[in-house]
Design a protein around this motif. Structure first.
Motif, PDB file in Angstrom:
ATOM      1  N   PHE A 192      -5.600  -0.983  -6.951  1.00  0.00           N
ATOM      2  CA  PHE A 192      -6.507   0.138  -6.724  1.00  0.00           C
ATOM      3  C   PHE A 192      -5.718   1.444  -6.787  1.00  0.00           C
ATOM      4  CE2 PHE A 192      -8.374  -3.567  -4.786  1.00  0.00           C
ATOM      5  CZ  PHE A 192      -9.696  -3.505  -5.208  1.00  0.00           C
ATOM      6  N   CYS A 193      -6.061   2.259  -7.796  1.00  0.00           N
ATOM      7  CA  CYS A 193      -5.296   3.481  -8.077  1.00  0.00           C
ATOM      8  C   CYS A 193      -6.220   4.679  -8.227  1.00  0.00           C
ATOM      9  CB  CYS A 193      -4.467   3.303  -9.342  1.00  0.00           C
ATOM     10  SG  CYS A 193      -3.422   1.846  -9.376  1.00  0.00           S
ATOM     11  N   THR A 194      -7.252   4.780  -7.417  1.00  0.00           N
ATOM     12  CA  THR A 194      -8.169   5.902  -7.504  1.00  0.00           C
ATOM     13  C   THR A 194      -7.429   7.206  -7.212  1.00  0.00           C
ATOM     14  OG1 THR A 194     -10.023   4.525  -6.795  1.00  0.00           O
ATOM     15  CG2 THR A 194     -10.284   6.911  -6.574  1.00  0.00           C
TER      16      THR A 194
ATOM     17  N   ALA B 195      -7.999   8.614 -12.104  1.00  0.00           N
ATOM     18  CA  ALA B 195      -6.539   8.701 -12.197  1.00  0.00           C
ATOM     19  C   ALA B 195      -6.133   9.555 -13.396  1.00  0.00           C
ATOM     20  CB  ALA B 195      -5.932   7.312 -12.300  1.00  0.00           C
TER      21      ALA B 195
ATOM     22  N   ASN C  40      -3.862   4.640  -4.285  1.00  0.00           N
ATOM     23  CA  ASN C  40      -4.873   5.684  -4.259  1.00  0.00           C
ATOM     24  C   ASN C  40      -4.253   7.013  -3.836  1.00  0.00           C
ATOM     25  OD1 ASN C  40      -7.126   3.826  -4.761  1.00  0.00           O
ATOM     26  ND2 ASN C  40      -6.669   3.060  -2.714  1.00  0.00           N
ATOM     27  N   ARG C  41      -4.549   8.060  -4.605  1.00  0.00           N
ATOM     28  CA  ARG C  41      -4.078   9.426  -4.334  1.00  0.00           C
ATOM     29  C   ARG C  41      -2.564   9.580  -4.410  1.00  0.00           C
ATOM     30  NH1 ARG C  41      -4.195  10.342   0.383  1.00  0.00           N
ATOM     31  NH2 ARG C  41      -4.802   8.328   1.279  1.00  0.00           N
TER      32      ARG C  41
ATOM     33  N   GLU D  88       0.840  -1.196   0.000  1.00  0.00           N
ATOM     34  CA  GLU D  88       0.000   0.000   0.000  1.00  0.00           C
ATOM     35  C   GLU D  88       0.869   1.238   0.000  1.00  0.00           C
ATOM     36  OE1 GLU D  88      -3.213   2.125   2.959  1.00  0.00           O
ATOM     37  OE2 GLU D  88      -3.202  -0.077   2.847  1.00  0.00           O
TER      38      GLU D  88
ATOM     39  N   GLY E  85      -2.217  -0.880  -3.442  1.00  0.00           N
ATOM     40  CA  GLY E  85      -2.930   0.377  -3.310  1.00  0.00           C
ATOM     41  C   GLY E  85      -2.065   1.559  -3.704  1.00  0.00           C
TER      42      GLY E  85
ATOM     43  N   ASP F  38      -0.760   4.410  -0.640  1.00  0.00           N
ATOM     44  CA  ASP F  38      -1.800   5.427  -0.766  1.00  0.00           C
ATOM     45  C   ASP F  38      -1.292   6.782  -0.292  1.00  0.00           C
ATOM     46  OD1 ASP F  38      -3.413   3.416  -1.626  1.00  0.00           O
ATOM     47  OD2 ASP F  38      -4.703   3.348   0.143  1.00  0.00           O
TER      48      ASP F  38
END
Length: 493
Positions: A185-187, A211, A161-162, A136, A159, A138
């Motif tokens: 997960f790459c939001t 993204a 994300n952000r 992770e 992860g 993130d």
């Protein structure tokens, strides 16, 4: 070899908390003072050496009975390089809101869960690593390096994300051959340099909602040969550069709902890919070509104004089409314009569209599509072929409109009947034959096969004679066109 006496106060707190997996939080509680972007100003009370982190992860201070060791550190400045290439790491690593001055290496290592969140680090290399848990990152910023997961195995989830990764001149995420147990997960990820995932195995899918991938003039996402259940590029996803899915296998769906593509050249390369549903409902037409040659999808979802000027669809196979035109006729018009965006003439896109219409029970639309295919083909022929094609078109619609021949015959029969009723013919053999009938005589001229007894019994002089010759010639042309059209229909069947 480190000794306890050599450790700073912050390092001793980390050392003492490690065997029990306790959090060591060096943050002040003031956001502007705890931002890792200003971590270079953090003093000795918030500084931990990389060799202390490495030593703990390699087991120099093991857990006691009934405890699970873990390294959990927040708000620290980590000096030196954490290099655990090839190591066997049995504890969880979690760094939160930290500044790492040098890249981190887990190359070829075997580790538990690794979390480096809301931190700043020049780069992370876990190539050939085996992570028996989650990875992770993130909210983490990598301004001068990249994330490398080349041929890595991650049992859990990845992860990003952000996160923000900047790798000028190279890939921001370098993960060819990555094998995941869960999803990626790459939001909200921002990647300057693009992502490289050829041959990756992602049973939990690739999720890039919102993204931004930046690789102007290059490849923003390389997913050639990738295997995944879902690829989600929606909710404001944007890319400058090519998205490549050549030969990819996406079992459930690939969605670009509301996405923005650009960068010139080829915006989307999906040649040879296979997917369940393909949602190409883009926010606006992309800057560049969409290439779907040889691709296979179960259902294509799109919108009329989401396609670029050029779409390569030769060999593209789909089971159903879903769009938003108001009526079947508008749908056919839209789909024909869509097929014509394929450069040059290729029969397969027309035949595939017609097959899709037939499967849905829209036989009229299918015939219209096949008629347009012949008209498009005609433009590629030599002059004689184009002339014959025009004749087939206006007479029987290339066999797809055979009723046109009946219209021509009815119109010519009416013309001949009126013309031949205005004058008197000459009997070929005096005293023989049926009385003259202008309608039957005209029909006898138009049908070269068979004889109603009028054509041979009467003849003309002057203009009426030339009209009879013209009707005979037209009758032969119509008959030939009808035979050619019927043959075409039989061959199709």
């Amino acid at each position: 070899m480190l000794t306890y006496d050599e450790l700073s106060a912050a390092e001793r707190e980390l050392w003492d908390g490690f065997p029990e997996g306790r959090w060591v939080d060096l943050r002040t509680g003031t956001p502007e003072h705890d931002d890792p972007a200003g971590g270079a100003e953090w003093g000795p009370g918030r500084t931990v050496r990389a060799e202390v982190v490495s030593a703990l992860l390699l087991g120099v201070n093991p857990a006691g009975a009934g405890s699970v060791a873990a390294l959990r550190l927040a708000g620290a400045r980590i000096t030196g390089r954490i290099d655990l290439a090839g190591a066997e790491i049995g504890q969880v690593l979690w760094l939160k809101g930290c500044l790492l001055e040098h890249p981190v290496s887990f190359y070829g290592a075997s580790t538990r869960t690794i979390r480096i969140t809301d931190s700043r680090v020049p780069g992370v290399d876990a190539g050939l690593g085996r992570i028996e848990g989650h990875l992770e990152l993130d909210g983490t910023v990598m301004d001068t390096g990249r994330l490398s997961l080349l041929n890595a195995h991650v049992a859990g989830e990845l992860g990003l994300n952000r996160a923000r990764i900047t790798a000028p001149g190279k890939w921001a995420v370098f993960a060819g051959g990555l094998v995941m147990g869960g999803g990626v997960f790459c939001t909200g990820l921002t990647a300057y340099g693009g992502m490289r995932l050829p041959g990756a195995q992602l049973p939990g899918g690739l999720h890039l909602r919102g993204a931004r991938l930046e690789a102007p003039g290059g490849v923003a996402l390389n997913a050639d040969g990738m295997t995944a259940t879902v690829v989600d590029l929606s909710e404001g996803f944007g890319a400058r550069g090519t998205l490549r899915f050549e030969g990819a296998l996406i079992s459930n769906r690939l969605t670009l709902e509301g996405a923005t593509l650009g960068g010139g050249g080829t915006a989307l390369l999906g040649a040879g890919m296979r997917t369940g549903a393909l949602h190409l409902t883009l926010a606006e037409p992309p800057e560049g070509t969409v290439d779907l040659r040889g691709a296979t999808v179960t259902t294509l979802h799109d919108r009329e104004h989401g396609w670029p000027r050029e779409i390569r669809t030769d060999g593209f196979v789909y089971g159903a089409l879903r769009s938003d035109p108001a009526s079947p006729r508008e749908d056919t018009e839209y789909r024909l314009a869509w097929v014509r965006r394929n450069p040059g003439y290729a029969p397969q896109p027309y035949e595939q569209l017609a097959a899709c219409y037939r499967q849905a029970g829209h036989d009229d639309a299918a015939r219209r599509v096949l008629l347009e295919k012949q008209r498009h083909r005609r433009r590629t022929l030599h002059p004689a072929g184009r002339a014959w094609g025009h004749l087939l078109d206006v007479t029987v619609g290339y066999g797809y409109r055979p009723w046109l021949a009946g219209v021509w015959l009815a119109a010519l029969s009416l013309l001949g009947t009126l013309a031949f009723s205005l004058c008197t013919p000459l009997r070929t053999k005096p005293g023989e034959g049926d009385p003259f009938n202008a309608f039957v005589y005209t029909v006898d001229l138009l049908f070269p096969i068979g004889d109603f007894g009028q054509r041979g019994a009467w003849h003309w002089t002057g203009a009426a004679q030339w009209l009879s010759y013209l009707l005979i010639a037209i009758g032969w042309l119509l008959t030939t066109a009808v035979v050619a059209g019927v043959s075409r229909m039989l061959n199709r069947s």
